[in-house]
Scaffold this motif. Structure first.
Motif, mmCIF file in Angstrom:
data_model
loop_
_atom_site.group_PDB
_atom_site.id
_atom_site.type_symbol
_atom_site.label_atom_id
_atom_site.label_comp_id
_atom_site.label_asym_id
_atom_site.label_seq_id
_atom_site.Cartn_x
_atom_site.Cartn_y
_atom_site.Cartn_z
ATOM 1 N N UNK A 178 58.605 41.474 45.479
ATOM 2 C CA UNK A 178 57.277 41.986 45.872
ATOM 3 C C UNK A 178 57.133 43.476 46.147
ATOM 4 N N UNK A 179 58.195 44.159 46.570
ATOM 5 C CA UNK A 179 58.020 45.494 47.144
ATOM 6 C C UNK A 179 58.752 46.587 46.363
ATOM 7 N N UNK A 180 58.129 47.112 45.303
ATOM 8 C CA UNK A 180 58.784 48.175 44.545
ATOM 9 C C UNK A 180 59.059 49.425 45.381
ATOM 10 N N UNK A 181 58.195 49.717 46.359
ATOM 11 C CA UNK A 181 58.412 50.899 47.199
ATOM 12 C C UNK A 181 59.715 50.769 47.990
ATOM 13 N N UNK A 182 59.920 49.586 48.598
ATOM 14 C CA UNK A 182 61.161 49.365 49.351
ATOM 15 C C UNK A 182 62.368 49.224 48.416
ATOM 16 N N UNK A 183 62.166 48.640 47.248
ATOM 17 C CA UNK A 183 63.275 48.503 46.278
ATOM 18 C C UNK A 183 63.828 49.880 45.926
ATOM 19 N N UNK A 184 62.926 50.831 45.704
ATOM 20 C CA UNK A 184 63.348 52.195 45.368
ATOM 21 C C UNK A 184 64.038 52.853 46.561
ATOM 22 N N UNK A 185 63.459 52.674 47.730
ATOM 23 C CA UNK A 185 64.003 53.298 48.951
ATOM 24 C C UNK A 185 65.396 52.771 49.286
ATOM 25 N N UNK A 186 65.621 51.466 49.048
ATOM 26 C CA UNK A 186 66.828 50.803 49.548
ATOM 27 C C UNK A 186 67.959 50.705 48.522
ATOM 28 N N UNK A 187 67.774 51.313 47.364
ATOM 29 C CA UNK A 187 68.856 51.310 46.373
ATOM 30 C C UNK A 187 69.047 49.984 45.662
ATOM 31 N N UNK A 188 67.970 49.207 45.560
ATOM 32 C CA UNK A 188 68.046 47.928 44.838
ATOM 33 C C UNK A 188 68.094 48.194 43.329
ATOM 34 N N UNK A 189 68.561 47.198 42.589
ATOM 35 C CA UNK A 189 68.631 47.340 41.132
ATOM 36 C C UNK A 189 67.285 47.090 40.468
ATOM 37 N N UNK A 190 66.348 46.517 41.216
ATOM 38 C CA UNK A 190 65.041 46.261 40.625
ATOM 39 C C UNK A 190 64.135 45.513 41.573
ATOM 40 N N UNK A 191 63.001 45.078 41.020
ATOM 41 C CA UNK A 191 61.988 44.390 41.815
ATOM 42 C C UNK A 191 61.400 43.250 41.003
ATOM 43 N N UNK A 192 61.000 42.198 41.709
ATOM 44 C CA UNK A 192 60.287 41.095 41.066
ATOM 45 C C UNK A 192 58.868 41.072 41.622
ATOM 46 N N UNK A 193 57.877 41.101 40.738
ATOM 47 C CA UNK A 193 56.491 41.130 41.207
ATOM 48 C C UNK A 193 55.721 39.905 40.733
ATOM 49 N N UNK A 194 54.846 39.430 41.617
ATOM 50 C CA UNK A 194 53.957 38.329 41.276
ATOM 51 C C UNK A 194 52.640 38.866 40.751
ATOM 52 N N UNK A 195 51.756 37.958 40.358
ATOM 53 C CA UNK A 195 50.463 38.376 39.818
ATOM 54 C C UNK A 195 49.565 38.987 40.896
#
Length: 207
Positions: free
Chosen positions: A69-86
């Protein structure tokens, strides 16, 4: 042998400190492609704490760490990516936030149209479901394995099957062409424990 791999989703609620050894044991029990951190209705700091604790142990095993859900936090936290719903951040905005190299996956329910749009936009994978009844979330749609077959004939982009998947019911989804099986309860609630579930999935997918 199928090319299908396991995509683990964290339980709906958990204590990160207590969960970390369980997750590590599950990852060490077989082949897991990625782990999605999925925490609903919690403060951002709870997501940060969980990600800071779990991401290193996931990435150390060469497994992708994806935030829900959270691309902003994914970028901030060094995640490999994000999964988004509709209902979440639109794909293009999510892509802008996480950058060109991160994974962005999109929930498409049972909709061929939504999947085509996501694919054309540049999503790294599309997720179809729910294929079976699930306790993990309120699934608005029920998908048929046929949609996986259709997608494989149409597109190169990987597809993820999600929703109530267990070792016992997964085979038809693999046969239909799922590239990944997204599993939550089927691992964490397995009667023999999560590590045994991952081992069983690994055996099934290697068959």
């Amino acid at each position: 042998m199928s090319d299908c791999r396991l995509y683990l989703i964290t339980p709906p609620a958990f204590d990160p400190q207590a969960f970390a050894p369980t997750l590590a044991a599950a990852l060490d029990a077989g082949d897991v492609a990625c782990v999605q951190l999925r925490l609903k209705d919690v403060p951002d700091d709870a997501v940060r704490r969980a990600a800071d604790l779990l991401r290193p142990l996931v990435q150390a095993r060469d497994v992708a760490f994806i935030l829900n859900d959270r691309p902003d936090l994914a970028a901030e936290l060094g995640c490999d990516g994000v999964h988004i719903g509709q209902e979440d951040t639109p794909y293009r905005q999510a892509r802008k936030l996480v950058g060109p190299d991160a994974i962005v996956g999109v929930t498409c329910h049972d909709s061929r149209h939504l999947a085509m749009v996501a694919g054309e936009d540049g999503a790294d994978y599309v997720a179809f479901g729910a294929f079976f009844p699930t306790q993990t979330k309120d699934a608005p749609t029920r998908a048929d394995p046929e949609i996986l077959r259709w997608w494989q004939e149409m597109m190169e982009i990987p597809c993820v099957a999600i929703g109530g998947i267990t070792v016992e019911n997964a085979a038809p989804l693999v046969d239909a062409g799922a590239d990944f099986l997204a599993v939550c309860g089927g691992v964490w609630s397995h009667p023999d424990g999560p590590a045994a579930a991952v081992k069983a999935f690994t055996t099934l997918l290697a068959g």
